[in-house]
Design a protein around this motif. Structure first.
Motif, PDB file in Angstrom:
ATOM      1  N   THR A 152       0.694   3.998  -3.066  1.00 43.92           N
ATOM      2  CA  THR A 152       0.220   5.354  -2.810  1.00 43.92           C
ATOM      3  C   THR A 152       1.334   6.393  -2.814  1.00 43.92           C
ATOM      4  O   THR A 152       1.047   7.587  -2.950  1.00 43.92           O
ATOM      5  CB  THR A 152      -0.508   5.417  -1.449  1.00 43.92           C
ATOM      6  OG1 THR A 152       0.370   4.947  -0.420  1.00 43.92           O
ATOM      7  CG2 THR A 152      -1.759   4.555  -1.465  1.00 43.92           C
ATOM      8  N   LYS A 198       0.828  -1.207   0.000  1.00 43.02           N
ATOM      9  CA  LYS A 198       0.000   0.000   0.000  1.00 43.02           C
ATOM     10  C   LYS A 198       0.861   1.255   0.000  1.00 43.02           C
ATOM     11  O   LYS A 198       0.543   2.241  -0.669  1.00 43.02           O
ATOM     12  CB  LYS A 198      -0.926   0.001   1.219  1.00 43.02           C
ATOM     13  CG  LYS A 198      -1.929   1.142   1.209  1.00 43.02           C
ATOM     14  CD  LYS A 198      -3.066   0.908   2.169  1.00 43.02           C
ATOM     15  CE  LYS A 198      -4.122   1.996   2.018  1.00 43.02           C
ATOM     16  NZ  LYS A 198      -5.298   1.760   2.872  1.00 43.02           N
ATOM     17  N   ASN A 226      -9.975   2.111 -10.311  1.00 47.96           N
ATOM     18  CA  ASN A 226      -9.516   1.207  -9.264  1.00 47.96           C
ATOM     19  C   ASN A 226     -10.683   0.302  -8.854  1.00 47.96           C
ATOM     20  O   ASN A 226     -11.814   0.480  -9.302  1.00 47.96           O
ATOM     21  CB  ASN A 226      -8.919   1.968  -8.079  1.00 47.96           C
ATOM     22  CG  ASN A 226      -9.964   2.718  -7.258  1.00 47.96           C
ATOM     23  OD1 ASN A 226     -11.138   2.793  -7.619  1.00 47.96           O
ATOM     24  ND2 ASN A 226      -9.537   3.269  -6.144  1.00 47.96           N
ATOM     25  N   GLU A 227     -10.404  -0.659  -7.993  1.00 53.16           N
ATOM     26  CA  GLU A 227     -11.429  -1.652  -7.655  1.00 53.16           C
ATOM     27  C   GLU A 227     -12.646  -1.012  -6.997  1.00 53.16           C
ATOM     28  O   GLU A 227     -13.785  -1.415  -7.251  1.00 53.16           O
ATOM     29  CB  GLU A 227     -10.827  -2.720  -6.743  1.00 53.16           C
ATOM     30  CG  GLU A 227      -9.788  -3.593  -7.439  1.00 53.16           C
ATOM     31  CD  GLU A 227      -9.119  -4.554  -6.492  1.00 53.16           C
ATOM     32  OE1 GLU A 227      -9.234  -5.779  -6.694  1.00 53.16           O
ATOM     33  OE2 GLU A 227      -8.469  -4.084  -5.536  1.00 53.16           O
ATOM     34  N   ALA A 228     -12.411  -0.022  -6.134  1.00 51.57           N
ATOM     35  CA  ALA A 228     -13.530   0.638  -5.459  1.00 51.57           C
ATOM     36  C   ALA A 228     -14.410   1.389  -6.450  1.00 51.57           C
ATOM     37  O   ALA A 228     -15.646   1.369  -6.349  1.00 51.57           O
ATOM     38  CB  ALA A 228     -13.001   1.591  -4.387  1.00 51.57           C
ATOM     39  N   ARG A 241      -5.447  -2.067  -8.946  1.00 48.94           N
ATOM     40  CA  ARG A 241      -5.415  -1.906  -7.489  1.00 48.94           C
ATOM     41  C   ARG A 241      -4.386  -0.834  -7.187  1.00 48.94           C
ATOM     42  O   ARG A 241      -3.198  -1.013  -7.432  1.00 48.94           O
ATOM     43  CB  ARG A 241      -5.049  -3.220  -6.802  1.00 48.94           C
ATOM     44  CG  ARG A 241      -4.997  -3.136  -5.278  1.00 48.94           C
ATOM     45  CD  ARG A 241      -4.715  -4.495  -4.653  1.00 48.94           C
ATOM     46  NE  ARG A 241      -5.782  -5.430  -4.947  1.00 48.94           N
ATOM     47  CZ  ARG A 241      -5.614  -6.568  -5.606  1.00 48.94           C
ATOM     48  NH1 ARG A 241      -4.409  -6.915  -6.039  1.00 48.94           N
ATOM     49  NH2 ARG A 241      -6.631  -7.370  -5.837  1.00 48.94           N
ATOM     50  N   ASP A 270      -5.838   2.623  -2.830  1.00 47.72           N
ATOM     51  CA  ASP A 270      -6.817   3.590  -2.342  1.00 47.72           C
ATOM     52  C   ASP A 270      -8.129   2.865  -2.057  1.00 47.72           C
ATOM     53  O   ASP A 270      -8.652   2.160  -2.927  1.00 47.72           O
ATOM     54  CB  ASP A 270      -7.026   4.688  -3.382  1.00 47.72           C
ATOM     55  CG  ASP A 270      -7.780   5.884  -2.818  1.00 47.72           C
ATOM     56  OD1 ASP A 270      -8.339   5.766  -1.709  1.00 47.72           O
ATOM     57  OD2 ASP A 270      -7.811   6.938  -3.484  1.00 47.72           O
ATOM     58  N   ASP A 271      -8.660   3.055  -0.855  1.00 50.69           N
ATOM     59  CA  ASP A 271      -9.925   2.416  -0.502  1.00 50.69           C
ATOM     60  C   ASP A 271     -11.120   3.162  -1.087  1.00 50.69           C
ATOM     61  O   ASP A 271     -12.221   2.620  -1.124  1.00 50.69           O
ATOM     62  CB  ASP A 271     -10.078   2.342   1.026  1.00 50.69           C
ATOM     63  CG  ASP A 271      -8.998   1.484   1.669  1.00 50.69           C
ATOM     64  OD1 ASP A 271      -8.550   0.536   1.010  1.00 50.69           O
ATOM     65  OD2 ASP A 271      -8.608   1.776   2.814  1.00 50.69           O
ATOM     66  N   GLN A 272     -10.905   4.404  -1.509  1.00 50.64           N
ATOM     67  CA  GLN A 272     -11.975   5.203  -2.078  1.00 50.64           C
ATOM     68  C   GLN A 272     -11.980   5.084  -3.602  1.00 50.64           C
ATOM     69  O   GLN A 272     -10.951   4.812  -4.217  1.00 50.64           O
ATOM     70  CB  GLN A 272     -11.807   6.672  -1.681  1.00 50.64           C
ATOM     71  CG  GLN A 272     -11.813   6.903  -0.178  1.00 50.64           C
ATOM     72  CD  GLN A 272     -13.086   6.411   0.477  1.00 50.64           C
ATOM     73  OE1 GLN A 272     -14.188   6.667  -0.018  1.00 50.64           O
ATOM     74  NE2 GLN A 272     -12.954   5.708   1.599  1.00 50.64           N
TER      75      GLN A 272
END
Length: 378
Positions: free
Chosen positions: A50, A46, A143-145, A174, A177-179
């Protein structure tokens, strides 16, 4: 050996409990140690996605009016700052992603040069990454989100309220980022606005110093380069997270050690609990002519045979169950699970033999120390 094997066959419950206790203890130990490796990989991945895989810094360049000027600026900064890789990104609040006629304010949009993936090596889940080839429609990478947010079969466009173009989703990545996040080629920005805004030039290399990068940018501006430089900041986070990961790894190591300690205590209790139950057996063997050393040797030999069997079963069980237990960690975090280390069976063998030996020291010592006259009275 024959007498020792007879003793093991005569106590199947004890043997089964020792094997089961060691197997569960080894699984707990392996799971905790592997979780530490998974955590390190996840945090490192991660941080790289990032912030960059080496020393990475970015400097703002305002007033760039064409892609040619931007490319020359990137090339000059790359050479003069002694960087290994260079890329550029741009974010503008006016330009966004649309689903139908609704703007998706929760999906961030970044315009980037294709070289950004060289600095932040996004794993490609499906499709392809943005390229420098011209296309009729903007080619979007999610991205996935963002892909989960948009779903499939939805008409997607990019742009402002005044200028919007239908976009084509060409890839899923991927990016750490979770957002929800989307990426477009930096050259596509000129389809929506006549000039670039503040472009972030990202540099990557093992010996970069942000202050030096800022100095090079100011020097280029003083020499007549058509842009206004800003401050340079460092964005990589791998070194900064090392201490936090080390602290958590120590906690997990303590948990793994406690799992083994619980296993040792359990096996000790099983061994000591059987000492009184076997007192009559020891007495009978003494009256039949066995010496003190014979009885003590039989007890110790039984424990080591049982330890070898338990270690073999625990190792086999941990090898079989390891992909199921640890593989789920990697699947949830999107990384490859660690391999089964060769030293795991060695730990199992050492724990089994030492613990089994300790658990039989008391009964072996008692059987060795009892006088024959005391045995006869018993």
């Amino acid at each position: 050996m024959r007498v020792a094997f007879q003793g093991l066959r005569g106590a199947p419950v004890r043997s089964t409990l020792v094997i089961l206790t060691l197997t569960l203890g080894m699984l707990g130990f392996v799971a905790v140690i592997s979780a530490t490796a998974v955590m390190r990989q996840a945090v490192t991945q991660k941080a790289i996605l990032t912030g960059g895989d080496e020393v990475t810094a970015q400097v703002a360049a305002s007033g760039v009016r064409s892609i040619d000027v931007l490319q020359r600026t990137m090339s000059q900064l790359h050479d003069r700052a002694d960087a290994h890789k260079v890329a550029a990104t741009l974010e503008d609040a006016d330009v966004g992603i649309w689903a139908g006629n609704a703007r998706l304010d929760n999906v961030a949009l970044t315009f980037a040069t294709p070289s950004l993936r060289e600095i932040r090596p996004f794993p490609l889940i499906a499709g392809q990454w943005i390229s420098g080839q011209d296309s009729l429609a903007p080619r979007l990478v999610l991205n996935e989100a963002a892909y989960a947010r948009l779903g499939t079969g939805v008409a997607v466009s990019a742009g402002t309220r005044e200028t919007r173009l239908d976009a084509v989703v060409i890839g899923i990545i991927r990016d750490g980022d979770d957002q929800p996040h989307a990426y477009l080629n930096l050259t596509d920005f000129l389809r929506f606005k006549p000039t670039f805004g503040a472009v972030m030039i990202v540099l990557n290399g093992p010996t970069l110093v942000p202050e030096d990068i800022a100095g090079v940018a100011r020097m280029l501006a003083e020499l007549g380069a058509p842009f206004t430089p800003g401050d340079a900041i460092r964005t990589d986070q791998v070194d900064g997270l090392a201490s936090e990961v080390a602290t958590t790894a120590q906690v997990l190591l303590v948990l793994g050690t406690l799992a083994l300690a619980t296993t040792i205590v359990g096996i000790l209790n099983i061994g000591l609990a059987t000492a009184r139950a076997r007192s009559r057996e020891f007495a009978l063997r003494r009256t039949m002519g066995a010496s003190r050393a014979n009885i003590a040797s039989i007890v110790m030999l039984e424990s080591q045979i049982l330890a070898l069997i338990a270690a073999a079963v625990a190792t086999a069980a941990s090898v079989v169950l390891f992909p199921l237990v640890v593989g789920s960690f990697g699947d949830q975090l999107g990384i490859e699970a660690p391999l089964y280390e060769p030293w795991y069976p060695l730990v199992s063998l050492i724990v089994a033999t030492v613990t089994a030996g300790l658990s039989t020291l008391v009964p072996a010592f008692l059987s060795y120390g009892r006088d024959l006259s005391e045995v006869m009275r018993t």
